[in-house]
Structure formats: structure tokens, C-alpha cells
Motif scaffolding. Structure first.
Motif, short mmCIF file in Angstrom:
data_model
loop_
_atom_site.label_atom_id
_atom_site.label_comp_id
_atom_site.label_asym_id
_atom_site.label_seq_id
_atom_site.Cartn_x
_atom_site.Cartn_y
_atom_site.Cartn_z
N GLY A 145 -29.37 32.06 53.06
CA GLY A 145 -29.21 30.98 51.97
C GLY A 145 -30.73 31.07 50.39
N HIS A 146 -30.81 30.24 50.42
CA HIS A 146 -31.86 30.88 48.97
C HIS A 146 -33.49 30.50 49.61
CE1 HIS A 146 -28.07 30.25 46.04
NE2 HIS A 146 -29.38 31.20 45.21
N MET A 147 -33.58 29.17 50.56
CA MET A 147 -34.27 29.28 50.96
C MET A 147 -34.57 30.41 51.84
SD MET A 147 -35.39 26.24 48.95
CE MET A 147 -37.07 26.13 50.02
N ARG A 148 -34.36 30.47 52.24
CA ARG A 148 -35.08 30.71 53.58
C ARG A 148 -34.63 32.70 53.05
NH1 ARG A 148 -31.52 33.14 58.97
NH2 ARG A 148 -33.10 34.25 60.61
N THR A 149 -33.95 33.16 51.97
CA THR A 149 -34.60 34.24 51.11
C THR A 149 -35.96 34.61 50.92
OG1 THR A 149 -32.64 34.39 50.70
CG2 THR A 149 -33.95 35.60 49.54
N LEU A 150 -36.28 32.78 49.76
CA LEU A 150 -37.12 32.48 49.28
C LEU A 150 -38.44 32.88 50.34
CD1 LEU A 150 -39.07 31.63 47.25
CD2 LEU A 150 -39.05 29.41 48.15
N LEU A 199 -40.76 42.97 42.19
CA LEU A 199 -39.92 43.44 43.44
C LEU A 199 -38.51 43.74 43.08
CD1 LEU A 199 -40.08 39.25 44.31
CD2 LEU A 199 -41.23 40.95 45.50
N ASP A 200 -38.08 43.90 44.15
CA ASP A 200 -36.74 44.20 44.05
C ASP A 200 -35.86 44.00 44.28
OD1 ASP A 200 -34.49 46.41 43.95
OD2 ASP A 200 -34.91 47.88 45.52
N LYS A 201 -35.35 43.62 42.79
CA LYS A 201 -34.26 42.36 43.14
C LYS A 201 -32.99 42.96 44.20
CE LYS A 201 -36.14 40.46 39.63
NZ LYS A 201 -37.73 40.99 39.16
N SER A 202 -32.62 43.60 44.68
CA SER A 202 -31.80 44.46 45.51
C SER A 202 -31.52 43.53 46.37
CB SER A 202 -31.10 45.78 44.96
OG SER A 202 -32.51 46.17 45.63
N LEU A 203 -33.27 42.70 47.27
CA LEU A 203 -32.61 43.13 48.05
C LEU A 203 -33.28 41.54 48.23
CD1 LEU A 203 -36.67 44.99 49.01
CD2 LEU A 203 -35.27 45.35 50.05
N LEU A 204 -33.04 40.52 46.93
CA LEU A 204 -32.55 39.32 47.26
C LEU A 204 -30.93 39.05 47.42
CD1 LEU A 204 -35.28 38.12 44.50
CD2 LEU A 204 -35.62 38.55 46.71
#
Length: 296
Positions: A203-208, A189-194
Motif C-alpha cells: 500500500g502507498h502509506m505503508r510504502t511511504l 531513491l531506487d524507484k524499483s523498490l517502491l
């Protein structure tokens, strides 16, 4: 002038010949013989007449055996779902661990493959049986509580020879098959997208669920496929951990080849299971192709 590997056909033919001969002699030919048996019937105790009959396949889809097929598929699907629920956080943790910790975590995931499945299953029996470690721990806690309040004598939990034991055993055996493809997908995964998603306030859950899961769908699909197929054809785990009501289709196939001495019917059941496997692979391939076409 250097020669291209694509032009070195003699080299490729030489390298391919030995494994190809081995594959044909010890895999394709025996498989073809068993497939031919599925269209035959027994003649005496040791002879099988191949007549082209479909009676074995017709018998295999009778309600009794169809129910076992459906139950096996349900158990395999539940096992796959549990492996996904447990394996996704594990793969995610490995992905974002430090390089040193990642090496050790991957080693722990691979460690079960270094131990024979039979030994691992017997180890699980030592945990789940009435005198096993779970019941001993519960009994110790029960006895401590009995010193404070009046309690009935401890009754061990009946976990062995149940559907529960089969599910636990299958998840225990097949969890690495789910974690490794998930880790492979998540690690790319491209960590920059996160980081962008978090910076925009997701938020963390929505990003997940909105970023990580959609990008990891190819790994999820691969993990589901290579977990579901072995779980569907599992034999040893239901045989050792399950009871009479916990048998799966592989156990029925084994009985046809050994106890019942009905090889044609056992062959038909085996190839129905193989046909289901091909269907699952085809569905996964179509879904992947459709996803690629949608994103192109």
C-alpha cells in the motif's frame, strides 16, 4: 606523460592561497578576537581587558539566560518539525513530477533566496497585521455572514507580535532549507523498490513509512540540521514579528553589543550558541556514522 592533479601541488597552493588569506583575515581573526573578548570585562566605555575570566560564561548559564536559550531551542525545534511535516510532501511531489514541472517547482522553491530577507519579512507583516490580508479576508466573510444572521462587529485576529507570528515567520524563511536536502535524497531513491513494495501489497502509506522514509533518512538528517541551526540563531524574524515575550537568544546578544555595550558578555552568549551548533553537528555526524556502520 600526463601529470596527475594530485602531483600538481604548486597549482593547488596557488589556487588556495587567495581564499585562504581572505578566510584567515576576515573570518578566523575577527572570530578569535570576539572569542577572546568572552574571557574579559569592560574597562571604561571603550576598553576591554582580557583577563581569562569565566564570569561571562557563568552569567550566561544563569536561569534568566538559560531559560531564553531553552526557549530558543524549543522554537527552533518546533520550526524544524513544521518544516519537515510541510517540506516532505513538497519534496516528494517534486521528485515524482514530470521533468518540466520539476524544473518549475524547484524554481519556486529557490525563488525566496532571490529576495532580501528583510523585504520578505515586511511582506509577511502585511499579511499578519490587524489590517493585513488575512484579517481583511476574514472580515469580508464575516460581513457576508452578518447579512444572513445577526453577528457582533468583526474583531481582527491579533497575530503580530506573538509567538505564533514568530513561528510562522521562521517556517516561511527556513522551509527551502528543508525541502532541498529532502528532494536531493528522494531523487536518488531506487524507484524499483517502491514498485516492488506496492506489488507485494504494502500500500502507498505503508510504502511511504516503511520504504521511502528510511531510505530518505540521510536527507532528513541534513535538512533538520541546516534548518535547526539557522532557526536557533534567528534574529530578524523574532525582532520584527515577535513581542517582548517572543525574543530569542540572538536578540539578547544584539542588545549586549549595542544597547548594553557589554561586548564580553555578548561574546560569551555568541560562543555558547556556537558551541551548541558544534554539538548538533557532532550528534548528526555520530548518528550518520552509526547508521553507516549498521548497514555495512
Amino acid at each position: 606523460m600526463e601529470q596527475s592533479w594530485k602531483q600538481a601541488k604548486a597549482v593547488f597552493a596557488t589556487a588556495l592561497s587567495a581564499p585562504l588569506v581572505w578566510l584567515v583575515l576576515f573570518f578566523l581573526i575577527p572570530l578569535a578576537i570576539v572569542w577572546a573578548y568572552s574571557f574579559g570585562h569592560n574597562e571604561g566605555l571603550t576598553q576591554i581587558a582580557i583577563t581569562g575570566t569565566f564570569k561571562n560564561y557563568a552569567r550566561a548559564i544563569e536561569p534568566l539566560y538559560l531559560k531564553i536559550f531553552l526557549k530558543s531551542a524549543g522554537v527552533a525545534a518546533l520550526t524544524t518539525g513544521l518544516c519537515l511535516v510541510v517540506g516532505f510532501p513538497v519534496a516528494l511531489a517534486i521528485t515524482f513530477a514530470s521533468q518540466r514541472a520539476k524544473t518549475w517547482l524547484l524554481l519556486l522553491i529557490m525563488l525566496p533566496f532571490w529576495t532580501n530577507l528583510l523585504i520578505r519579512t515586511y511582506a509577511l507583516i502585511a499579511v499578519l497585521r490587524n489590517e493585513g490580508y488575512i484579517n481583511k479576508g476574514l472580515e469580508a466573510g464575516w460581513n457576508l455572514a452578518a447579512k444572513v444572521m445577526p453577528l457582533q462587529p468583526f474583531q481582527p485576529l491579533e497575530m503580530m507580535h506573538t509567538n505564533f507570528a514568530v513561528i510562522v515567520g521562521l517556517v516561511y524563511v527556513h522551509l527551502p532549507f528543508m525541502v532541498l536536502p529532502l528532494y536531493s535524497a528522494l531523487d536518488r531513491l531506487d524507484k524499483s523498490l517502491l514498485e516492488a513494495s506496492l506489488d507485494l501489497g504494502a500500500g502507498h502509506m505503508r510504502t511511504l513509512f516503511k520504504v521511502v522514509v528510511p531510505l530518505a533518512l540521510p536527507g532528513i538528517a541534513s535538512g533538520v540540521l541546516i534548518t535547526f541551526i539557522p532557526a536557533l540563531g534567528a534574529y530578524l524574524t523574532p525582532d520584527l514579528l515577535g513581542g517582548p515575550d517572543s525574543q530569542m537568544i540572538a536578540n539578547v546578544i544584539e542588545r549586549q553589543f549595542k544597547r548594553a555595550n557589554d561586548w564580553p558578555f555578548g561574546a560569551a552568549l555568541s560562543f555558547l550558541l556556537m558551541y551548541l551548533t558544534f554539538v548538533a553537528i557532532a550528534v548528526q555526524a555520530l548518528v550518520s556514522k552509526g547508521r553507516k556502520g549498521a548497514t555495512a
